[in-house]
Design a protein around this motif. Structure first.
Motif, short mmCIF file in Angstrom:
data_model
loop_
_atom_site.label_atom_id
_atom_site.label_comp_id
_atom_site.label_asym_id
_atom_site.label_seq_id
_atom_site.Cartn_x
_atom_site.Cartn_y
_atom_site.Cartn_z
N GLU A 164 -15.26 -25.89 -15.42
CA GLU A 164 -14.70 -26.61 -14.26
C GLU A 164 -15.76 -26.98 -13.23
OE1 GLU A 164 -11.40 -24.50 -12.72
OE2 GLU A 164 -10.17 -24.81 -14.51
N ASP A 165 -16.91 -26.30 -13.26
CA ASP A 165 -18.01 -26.70 -12.38
C ASP A 165 -18.53 -28.09 -12.73
OD1 ASP A 165 -17.94 -24.30 -11.07
OD2 ASP A 165 -19.58 -23.41 -12.21
N HIS A 166 -18.21 -28.56 -13.91
CA HIS A 166 -18.66 -29.88 -14.35
C HIS A 166 -17.61 -30.96 -14.14
CE1 HIS A 166 -22.46 -28.51 -16.22
NE2 HIS A 166 -21.80 -27.37 -16.31
N VAL A 167 -16.50 -30.59 -13.50
CA VAL A 167 -15.42 -31.56 -13.27
C VAL A 167 -15.39 -31.92 -11.79
CG1 VAL A 167 -12.95 -31.98 -13.39
CG2 VAL A 167 -14.09 -30.69 -15.21
N PHE A 168 -15.43 -33.22 -11.49
CA PHE A 168 -15.35 -33.66 -10.11
C PHE A 168 -13.91 -33.73 -9.64
CE2 PHE A 168 -14.92 -36.96 -6.88
CZ PHE A 168 -15.84 -36.54 -5.94
N GLY A 169 -13.05 -34.37 -10.44
CA GLY A 169 -11.66 -34.50 -10.01
C GLY A 169 -10.84 -35.27 -11.02
N LEU A 170 -9.58 -35.48 -10.67
CA LEU A 170 -8.61 -36.07 -11.59
C LEU A 170 -8.00 -37.35 -11.01
CD1 LEU A 170 -8.92 -33.22 -12.80
CD2 LEU A 170 -6.45 -33.20 -13.21
N CYS A 171 -7.62 -38.25 -11.90
CA CYS A 171 -6.89 -39.45 -11.51
C CYS A 171 -5.73 -39.63 -12.50
CB CYS A 171 -7.82 -40.67 -11.54
SG CYS A 171 -8.39 -41.12 -13.18
N LEU A 172 -4.90 -40.63 -12.25
CA LEU A 172 -3.87 -41.02 -13.22
C LEU A 172 -4.48 -42.01 -14.20
CD1 LEU A 172 -1.06 -41.62 -10.59
CD2 LEU A 172 -1.23 -39.65 -12.14
N LEU A 173 -3.99 -42.01 -15.43
CA LEU A 173 -4.57 -42.88 -16.46
C LEU A 173 -3.47 -43.36 -17.40
CD1 LEU A 173 -7.87 -42.15 -18.37
CD2 LEU A 173 -5.85 -42.85 -19.62
#
Lengths: 443, 443
Positions: free
Chosen positions: A237-246
């Motif tokens: 999770e340290d490599h994840v910036f954030g989430l969007c809808l797709l």
């Protein structure tokens, strides 16, 4: 392991001096602070810049950065964000820098703040803005993390073996097309291609007749990993910036004919729509939930197993699909909701996706996009694709005023929405991810 | 349709004032003039720049551009090339600009030229250079255009149905990973992952035991197409900048377990090696040949059919795979050639790949990379992968001094080579595409 703890920025009682941040049902209270790439409508391409949503406004980070209001990590993150026209530079700095910037923005937007670091003149009304894809996407990978979707759709393509033997062991994923990822609001043409009608001796060529949606979340990578260096599960999770809808638009007739043995190609790569707003991992922290693998299913191999992933690896993100037809719009009717579900039903977690993707040494880079795959829940009204909702096209959806749909028709508009709510936490949302089907190009 | 005609730059009697361009067997006579991204060994990353091969030298285009020797299209192409650290800007200008620059370089390098536009001081010995991946690759798509490979490998994965029903209708392709494309000379670690041993009840996790090569050509896109706008067959080659060699390393044990239903993923995306030199479409013009579809096979659908494609859509590019083991190297033995074939055996042409890729509206961008797929010829010694050459691992390759190979072992080095020769034309080559297998990372 760097797990984001709850902190002052999650306080549900916090209020902003931007009044609309307190509006009933807003997606963008001060506890959210998602990022987008925006410009004022009509500005030229050189003006694409980063903004943060607060209520019905956008904080223009380039305007804020011109005053260089902060020091340390927050200042470094702000300057990186303001110097780039996409989120990549900020993403590359990693989760601690993003966290520092979030904290600084939260303090500056909070009710009672001096309105010096962020001023009312830094705000652009969302109503006056247009958006672009949030990042330069180097590679786009789409996963397949809902066992309900895999089973439902497998039943259409392989009635004798809906769920393949590898599914419960491997977080199945494949490479998608980065160049055709578009932002919410951009319409696209119905794709043309080959399909094989049942019982036919040779394929037909023409516009797709089975155009579908796929309700997904998009995962933007923050800090990358070097080629050859896998990311362990508790660092994922340290490599994840954030989430969007797709929305991974899919032409099922093209897909059925082309997908063996190398997977979907033209049936998917004509357009993929993402929401402009990227909700950070830190904003999502209050909505974590336990990840559960049924006892009678195989348990993950060790590289995909950890106590943290079990305890808090899943996210309870509510998801909804709304459909609007040309007839509904000309009658002034509201969109019809055709699906409601939650990301918590996923069979594999976000961290498992990242770790599996890199276990062979594959390198992820800032701005890379992962799709979760269609997030169908356990019941049929929670299915995130028309091919599931209509039982492979055999049972039409009933829309208001006697209208029906099996697959999408020209002029249909689909809007994905997502939000999180939980007792003791604020309600935050993802905004909208919308797209409209234009008629096929004449051939 | 813009078909490149033979012109003065193809004259087999043309000679260069760079003496090594006339050396027996050189890949880089004055009729070739391929592009690479290079720097002198040890220079820093800011010094990556474009060069053109001539004999055993590299013309430093940044040095040439500093004198701005030309006018019109050639000057525009040179300045674009010199201002970028990768080939993308030159690629984006399209085939006429590339052709003008080729002509200007040819005239400047020709025996008897004044040595003013290009001077001896602009030359860097290839022996002193190192290379990087030639373009910023937005998307990488891998095709499957050899019916011999599709049949041979299909036999391993699906003995009952080696060639699927869509193969003769659809130029099958899928998306690959752009981030892990590396340049010749870069070694990579043996990948780790899941595989399902025959007869086992659950998968095992560990280093791949069936590491393979795939002999391919890479196709770099020049001018792109807009999203929603297909490229007709007779315009397809206008969107191609040039070709390189490509080794699509493959972990067959990972592939067999993961590839259904969405295609290969971790079995391929740990590394893909390309040659530094990109041979332009114009340089390849003399080696065009007729494209032949056997009469008893289905003929292409109309969007994949044209007189030009029939008459000259294929290319006779000779290809060779050389293997060197640690034992061979310590004995001072030469590489063993394990495959010889030609691109002319491909079932689908380069133009058909581009047109099929875009028929649904998918957009290609300058610098995008297409792989042809493994270019196995009709006989077994023409097979471009070990899984074919060894009959699925059952019949080891016999190497010098009694050594054998089924799949690649640690320390093995594989070199692809390619060249064109034809009566009445010069011999031109692609240089080498080499990679070495390092031991797996310990787990």
């Amino acid at each position: 392991m760097h797990t984001i703890a709850l902190n002052a920025t999650h306080d549900p009682s916090a209020r902003s001096w931007v009044a609309s941040a307190q509006a009933e049902g807003t997606d963008f209270p001060i506890q959210n602070l998602p990022y987008a790439v925006f410009r004022r409508r009509g500005e030229d391409a050189a003006r694409w810049r980063l903004g943060v949503a607060i209520g019905d406004q956008i904080v223009d980070l380039r305007a804020v950065a011109a005053r260089a209001p902060w020091h340390g990590n927050a200042a470094q993150a702000l300057q990186a964000a303001a110097a780039d026209s996409r989120l990549n530079a900020l993403m590359a700095l990693g989760s601690e820098a993003a966290s520092a910037l979030r904290r600084a923005l939260f303090d500056a937007l909070r009710e009672g703040a001096a309105q010096q670091a962020v001023t009312p003149a830094d705000l652009v009304p969302q109503a006056d803005a247009e958006y672009d894809v949030p990042a330069r996407i180097g590679d786009y990978t789409d996963f397949y993390t809902s066992i309900h979707h895999a089973t439902n759709i497998g039943r259409q393509f392989r009635p004798d073996q809906p769920l393949l033997p590898n599914y419960q062991w491997v977080p199945i994923g494949y490479h998608g097309r980065a160049s055709s990822v578009v932002v919410s609001g951009q319409s696209f043409r119905r794709p043309v291609g080959q399909s094989m009608p049942p019982g036919s001796a040779q394929p037909q060529f023409g516009a797709s007749r089975r155009l579908d949606i796929e309700l997904e979340l998009g995962v933007f990578i923050g800090a990358g990993n070097a080629l050859g260096e896998p990311v362990p599960l508790d660092a994922a999770e340290d490599h994840v910036f954030g989430l969007c809808l797709l929305n991974d638009w899919s032409a099922r007739d093209l897909q059925g004919w082309e997908y063996q043995p190398l997977g979907p190609f033209l049936s998917k790569n004509f357009a993929t729509t993402v929401s402009p707003w990227v909700v950070t991992m830190e904003a999502l922290a209050p909505y974590r939930t336990a990840w559960d693998r049924p006892q009678d299913h195989p348990q993950p191999l060790p590289y995909l197993e950890s106590a943290h992933n079990r305890a808090a690896g899943a996210f309870d993100i509510q998801l909804q699909v709304d459909l609007s037809t040309p007839r509904m719009r000309s009658a002034g009717a509201a969109d019809a909701t055709i699906c409601r579900t939650s990301y918590r039903h996923a069979y594999w977690t976000l961290a498992q996706m990242v770790t599996h993707h890199t276990v062979n040494g594959c390198n992820l880079q800032p701005g890379d996009l992962l799709g979760t795959g269609t997030l169908s829940g356990p019941t049929l009204d929670q299915a995130g694709a028309l091919i599931e909702l209509t039982l492979g096209g055999k049972q039409p959806l009933q829309l208001p005023d006697g209208e029906q749909r099996v697959f999408l028709e020209d002029g249909d508009r689909v809007t994905l929405r997502g939000w999180c709510e939980r007792s003791g936490a604020a309600r935050i949302g993802f905004g909208a991810c919308a797209g409209e089907v234009l008629p096929a190009r004449s051939i």
